[in-house]
Scaffold this active site. Structure first.
Site, PDB file in Angstrom:
ATOM      1  N   ASP A  81      27.778  27.093  45.598  1.00 21.68           N
ATOM      2  CA  ASP A  81      28.354  28.059  46.531  1.00 21.68           C
ATOM      3  C   ASP A  81      28.508  27.452  47.911  1.00 21.68           C
ATOM      4  OD1 ASP A  81      25.568  27.894  46.739  1.00 21.68           O
ATOM      5  OD2 ASP A  81      25.362  29.911  47.541  1.00 21.68           O
ATOM      6  N   ARG A  95      22.838  25.761  53.575  1.00 18.75           N
ATOM      7  CA  ARG A  95      21.675  26.622  53.750  1.00 18.75           C
ATOM      8  C   ARG A  95      20.724  26.469  52.557  1.00 18.75           C
ATOM      9  NH1 ARG A  95      25.329  31.755  53.093  1.00 18.75           N
ATOM     10  NH2 ARG A  95      25.294  32.062  50.834  1.00 18.75           N
ATOM     11  N   ASP A  96      19.707  27.300  52.534  1.00 20.51           N
ATOM     12  CA  ASP A  96      18.650  27.123  51.532  1.00 20.51           C
ATOM     13  C   ASP A  96      19.044  27.685  50.165  1.00 20.51           C
ATOM     14  OD1 ASP A  96      18.794  29.756  52.184  1.00 20.51           O
ATOM     15  OD2 ASP A  96      16.689  30.002  52.732  1.00 20.51           O
ATOM     16  N   GLU A  97      20.274  27.480  49.762  1.00 21.09           N
ATOM     17  CA  GLU A  97      20.752  28.069  48.520  1.00 21.09           C
ATOM     18  C   GLU A  97      21.363  26.993  47.624  1.00 21.09           C
ATOM     19  OE1 GLU A  97      22.541  31.808  49.346  1.00 21.09           O
ATOM     20  OE2 GLU A  97      23.098  32.164  47.278  1.00 21.09           O
ATOM     21  N   ASP A 130      31.595  31.938  41.830  1.00 23.71           N
ATOM     22  CA  ASP A 130      32.327  31.076  42.758  1.00 23.71           C
ATOM     23  C   ASP A 130      33.086  30.009  41.979  1.00 23.71           C
ATOM     24  OD1 ASP A 130      30.006  32.359  43.869  1.00 23.71           O
ATOM     25  OD2 ASP A 130      30.326  31.264  45.718  1.00 23.71           O
ATOM     26  N   TRP A 155      31.185  37.095  37.411  1.00 22.34           N
ATOM     27  CA  TRP A 155      30.326  35.903  37.536  1.00 22.34           C
ATOM     28  C   TRP A 155      30.118  35.334  36.115  1.00 22.34           C
ATOM     29  CZ3 TRP A 155      31.289  38.496  41.688  1.00 22.34           C
ATOM     30  CH2 TRP A 155      31.031  37.966  42.937  1.00 22.34           C
ATOM     31  N   GLU A 172      32.713  31.278  54.197  1.00 24.81           N
ATOM     32  CA  GLU A 172      32.247  32.288  53.244  1.00 24.81           C
ATOM     33  C   GLU A 172      32.779  33.674  53.600  1.00 24.81           C
ATOM     34  OE1 GLU A 172      27.984  32.743  53.376  1.00 24.81           O
ATOM     35  OE2 GLU A 172      27.940  33.622  51.371  1.00 24.81           O
ATOM     36  N   HIS A 190      32.242  27.288  51.965  1.00 23.45           N
ATOM     37  CA  HIS A 190      32.140  28.062  50.726  1.00 23.45           C
ATOM     38  C   HIS A 190      33.541  28.056  50.119  1.00 23.45           C
ATOM     39  CE1 HIS A 190      28.415  30.323  50.178  1.00 23.45           C
ATOM     40  NE2 HIS A 190      29.040  31.164  49.364  1.00 23.45           N
TER      41      HIS A 190
HETATM   42  C1  BGC Z   1      26.298  33.036  47.255  1.00 23.25           C
HETATM   43  C2  BGC Z   1      27.602  33.399  46.651  1.00 23.25           C
HETATM   44  C3  BGC Z   1      27.332  34.086  45.362  1.00 23.25           C
HETATM   45  C4  BGC Z   1      26.611  35.324  45.726  1.00 23.25           C
HETATM   46  C5  BGC Z   1      26.376  36.299  44.654  1.00 23.25           C
HETATM   47  C6  BGC Z   1      25.578  34.282  47.549  1.00 23.25           C
HETATM   48  O1  BGC Z   1      24.385  34.089  48.152  1.00 23.25           O
HETATM   49  O2  BGC Z   1      26.417  32.214  48.355  1.00 23.25           O
HETATM   50  O3  BGC Z   1      28.662  32.693  46.907  1.00 23.25           O
HETATM   51  O4  BGC Z   1      28.378  34.238  44.497  1.00 23.25           O
HETATM   52  O5  BGC Z   1      25.437  35.076  46.430  1.00 23.25           O
HETATM   53  O6  BGC Z   1      27.060  37.348  44.995  1.00 23.25           O
END
Ligand code: BGC
Length: 901
Positions: A462, A466-468, A475, A538, A749, A770
């Site tokens: 995504d 950041r911390d993800e 996505d 998703w 994003e 994003h």
């Molecule tokens: C992500 C998205 C992802 C979403 C889920 C977010 O935190 O960055 O791009 O699809 O969470 O809705």
């Protein structure tokens, strides 16, 4: 002259280590002239480069096929090289010479081939420095003439290899990220040039990587708890046929090194004073090192790397450095990029140099890290000193950034020459480009491409900062078709989809992220998640992604291999709730980040059951087609039936008796039209209503992740191409170009990541890299430039070129390197004339729709005269030509009333 060129095995140029038992080979036919089609081919495979010992010969096969030819009859052995060459015959009675020789090399092929043991850091090491990467080493003797050296290696963690003091290979963050317990990729390196006569040493630097790190976002869930470990096997083949194998076992030693911490999200701490000079050389004294711990992780999960590895793909120099109002010294890279900084410095021993990375500055122009959340993105380098200065680049981390805050550097040491931004991503083959007369749209295209670069680091993520940084399925699904234009993403998605399949739940549910690091774990994500898998749009990645790869690369194997996973997803949906034709239960992200959401919500106003049922229908229609393509007739009939019932149920539930959609949002209208869920009068009304909704929002979009990818397609495909152009040209909020005018160099994003007044949408969730809204690229390539795959002849064997000039553009040009060769569509308009160029690769044909002319006054004979034109047909859309390969140039007067800009 005809020639077979660009030979590929499993999409790759001379791959080393592939482990499929039935490799597929492809080539391109190069020739002059028009309408060239291959009539026959011959393939030879040999174990010697001069083909003195042909192992397999196809003989002359009458066939047009030139991509994905399966070598089914060839017997394959592990760790062996196969040379292959091709010759071809065409429809003009020409015969080519043998092509240049290409090769592939096999990997281990079977778990039982592995001899090595897994080595982990000793408990003493872990006691002393549990966050640190670990060095492992051993020595071995070589005597005699060496013919070939291969290293097979992998890790639970991330690793770099050294042999006799030199780095092995040019890949980073190996072995990449997969669902490790079930699938762990190994790499194979050619190391002939690194081996010496006498005592040699091999060393591994092992970091924690994706395998063993906290995902700060998800409640500090440590991904894995068991120790990180490495596995290496070196095969030395001598001229006299002798083979020597060196592998990891209890005789290896381990130690800490200069890296004190290296972590994907947080960065690295490196103390250069602790460098172990010569540690991967034979002469190094390792008597103080610890014994390793042997762990039993087995070999069954090992697979050869299916996608291209991460490599250094660009290097960029900072455009300036400056001091912020609050006194920070900051480098500006001029581009939001992903990778790390390499820098040189001359400093005294013990000086700490700190580089912190951020995407944007705040409204005052100060360095801003709020949107990184817990990710630290910081490098701390402790100098070793010395007269010659030192150079550094980090190891097991990457940063998403445009700005770099420097600390510990004296002002006179900040020389731009000493800093380089190193861009890392999966080394996918570059395939597509798009340009047009509007510089803002060209910048948008640039941003789309950099969004891809920043988020295709081994898995489709995504965001990279950041911390993800997770493999969010939605996505990936939204962006895959745009990505398939820019790069050959077939190997990349082949690998990721296998992880999706193995991580799929028993009932067919699809986790939110792949590799799945969230399911069945207590989450503290800050989101209101009342489920941990299977959201519509998703989870549909399970179906949409393999189908997209098939469409673009004619890859039937991916459909065969993913079929059960695709089917399981549809069956999962079918089993939800009480009505098997509607999906109106469970958790869904909905039209994520749409602008019609309630205040403080991320979820747009479009009814989630509406979205879920619409995607259910769409994915089921794909599954029905897939079943028929791979020869499962009964399944196909069953899913076609299911599809019809879903559409019926959808209409019953969401369309009023007089033909109005029950959900009055832009996204609802877009989905109903794009997925063909309405027809006849209802369709007309839906189109009409969509144009009214756009008018109500002053011709600005309100769509989120779900509706945006299809919005412009629906407009252009339903007589509202002028509105599509209008939307894409808007420069005020919300629009694609709004962010461009705000200086974006990647896709944001949020539509309002940065607001008009310079403030941020939020700290909490505000990535500036994003790719989801970059899906507008698909519309630029397929509608404005008009290059479209044809699902009946996938992989561009036959395709469609149907540009629709619009958006006030004077010209546009797209080039796409397909598996058959380069496709070009390029048009230029002046006053009432258009010039239109197309290039169709050999061994393909295309339907070309001439833009801005109707069939009025069609003089069929004019076209018949052109060599390569096979037919001319007046259609409702205009003049349609079927053409064979070659280049064509059309110049004619346009019918101005057809131009809706
Ligand atoms: C992500 C998205 C992802 C979403 C889920 C977010 O935190 O960055 O791009 O699809 O969470 O809705």
């Amino acid at each position: 002259m005809i020639e077979a060129v660009h030979l590929r095995c499993e999409y790759l140029d001379n791959p080393i280590g592939i482990d499929t038992l039935v490799p597929r080979i492809s080539w391109q036919l190069q020739s002059d002239g028009h309408g060239v089609i291959q009539q026959a081919y011959q393939i030879q495979v040999a174990s010697e480069e001069n083909f003195s010992d042909v192992l397999w010969d196809s003989g002359k096969v009458q066939s047009e096929q030139s991509v994905h030819i399966e070598l089914k009859e060839l017997e394959i052995y592990p760790r062996s090289r196969y040379y292959y060459r091709v010759r071809i015959w065409d429809n003009k009675n020409r015969e080519s010479n043998w092509s240049n020789t290409s090769y592939w090399e096999t990997g281990m092929l079977h778990p039982s081939e592995w001899k090595s043991k897994w080595v982990a850091a000793s408990p003493k090491f872990l006691e002393a420095s549990s966050a640190a990467p670990c060095l492992f080493r051993t020595t071995f003797d070589v005597s005699g003439k060496v013919k070939k050296v291969r290293i097979y290696s992998t890790a639970y963690g991330v690793y770099e290899l050294e042999l006799n003091g030199k780095r092995v290979g040019d890949q980073f963050l190996t072995p990449g990220w997969t669902s490790y317990e079930k699938r762990l990729q190994y790499q194979v390196y050619e190391a002939d040039h690194l081996i010496d006569e006498g005592t040699n040493a091999i060393g591994i630097v092992l970091g924690h990587g994706w395998y063993q790190q906290d995902i700060p976002w998800a409640s500090n869930q440590s991904n894995q708890k068991v120790p990180f470990a490495a596995l290496v096997e070196v095969y030395i083949e001598y001229e006299d046929g002798k083979v020597q194998v060196i592998h990891t076992d209890e005789n290896w030693k381990c130690s800490h090194g200069p890296i004190i911490m290296s972590e994907l999200y947080h960065g690295e701490i490196y103390d250069a004073r602790d460098e172990k000079t010569g540690w991967s050389q034979g002469t190094y004294d390792d008597k103080d090192w610890f014994d390793v711990e042997v762990v039993s992780y087995g070999h069954n999960q090992l697979i050869y790397q299916q996608n291209e590895p991460i490599r250094i793909m660009n290097e960029i120099k900072p455009i300036k450095w400056f001091t912020t109002p609050s006194g920070e010294r900051v480098l500006d890279m001029g581009q939001n990029m992903v990778g790390w900084m390499r820098f040189s410095v001359k400093a005294e021993a013990g000086r700490v140099l700190t580089l912190q990375h951020a995407e944007v500055l705040d409204s005052e122009g100060n360095f801003y890290i709020g949107n990184l959340r817990a990710a630290q993105q910081t490098i701390n380098y402790i100098s070793k000193g010395g007269p010659n200065g030192e150079q550094f680049q980090p190891h097991f981390t990457f940063q998403g950034f445009r700005y770099v805050k420097l600390e510990g550097f004296n002002e006179d040491e900040i020389n731009l020459e000493n800093f380089t931004g190193v861009v890392l991503h999966s080394d996918m083959e570059e395939t597509g480009s798009f340009q047009c007369s509007n510089p803002l749209i060209n910048q948008l295209q640039h941003n789309i491409e950099w969004g891809l670069k920043g988020n295709f680091l081994d898995v489709p993520t995504d965001c990279p900062q950041r911390d993800e940084r997770l493999g969010w399925t939605g996505d990936a699904q939204m962006f895959i078709q745009s990505a398939a234009f820019l790069r050959n993403v077939a190997p990349f998605f082949t690998k990721w989809l296998k992880d999706l399949e193995v991580d799929q739940l028993e009932d067919g549910g699809v986790p939110f992220v792949i590799p799945d690091v969230l399911s069945n774990k207590k989450q503290n994500t800050g989101y209101d998640l009342n489920s941990d898998h299977s959201s519509s749009a998703w989870g549909d990645a399970a179906v949409i992604c393999p189908w997209t790869i098939y469409l673009n690369y004619g890859d039937k194997r991916i459909l065969e291999e993913q079929y059960e996973s695709m089917r399981a997803w549809i069956e999962y949906i079918r089993s939800q709730g009480e009505n098997e034709y509607l999906w109106n239960t469970g958790f869904h992200f909905g039209d994520w980040l749409a602008l019609d959401s309630k205040p403080d919500s991320y979820v747009g106003a479009t009814d989630r059951d509406f979205i879920a049922t619409a995607f259910y229908a769409y994915s089921t229609s794909i599954l029905a087609k897939t079943a028929s393509i791979i020869g499962r007739g009964e399944d196909s009939a069953f899913y076609q039936d299911l599809y019809r019932n879903i559409v019926h149920a959808f209409q019953h539930e969401f369309v009023t008796p007089s033909g109005r959609l029950a959900v009055q949002t832009q996204t609802a209208h877009v989905l109903a039209l794009h997925f063909e869920l309405v027809s006849g009068q209802t369709k007309k009304r839906t189109v009409q209503r969509l144009s009214e909704l756009l008018k109500e929002s002053d011709y600005h979009l309100t769509t989120g992740f779900v509706g945006t990818p299809y919005l412009n397609f629906v407009l252009s495909g339903n007589g509202l191409h002028d509105l599509a152009g209008k939307l894409v040209l808007q420069t005020d909020y919300p629009s694609w170009l709004y962010q461009v005018t705000k200086g974006a160099t990647t896709i944001w994003e949020h539509w309002d990541g940065l607001k008009e007044d310079g403030s941020f949408w939020s700290d909490e969730m505000n990535s500036f890299n994003h790719y989801a809204y970059g899906s507008i690229g698909d519309w630029l390539y397929r509608v404005i430039a008009g290059i479209n795959p044809d699902e009946n002849h996938p992989g561009y064997k036959h395709f469609r070129i149907a540009p629709k000039p619009g958006a006030q553009l004077e010209w546009a040009e797209a080039k796409l390197h397909t598996l058959y060769g380069m496709v070009v569509s390029s048009w230029y308009m002046e006053e009432d004339r258009i010039e239109f160029d197309v290039i169709i690769p050999s061994n393909t044909s295309a339907t070309v729709l001439l833009p801005l002319t109707s069939s009025k006054g069609l003089d069929g004979e004019t076209f018949q005269l052109i060599e390569g034109v096979k037919s001319v047909t007046p259609t409702d859309e205009g003049i349609s030509l079927v053409v064979g390969s070659g280049s064509y140039y059309f110049s004619y007067q346009i019918e101005k009333e057809l131009l809706k800009v």
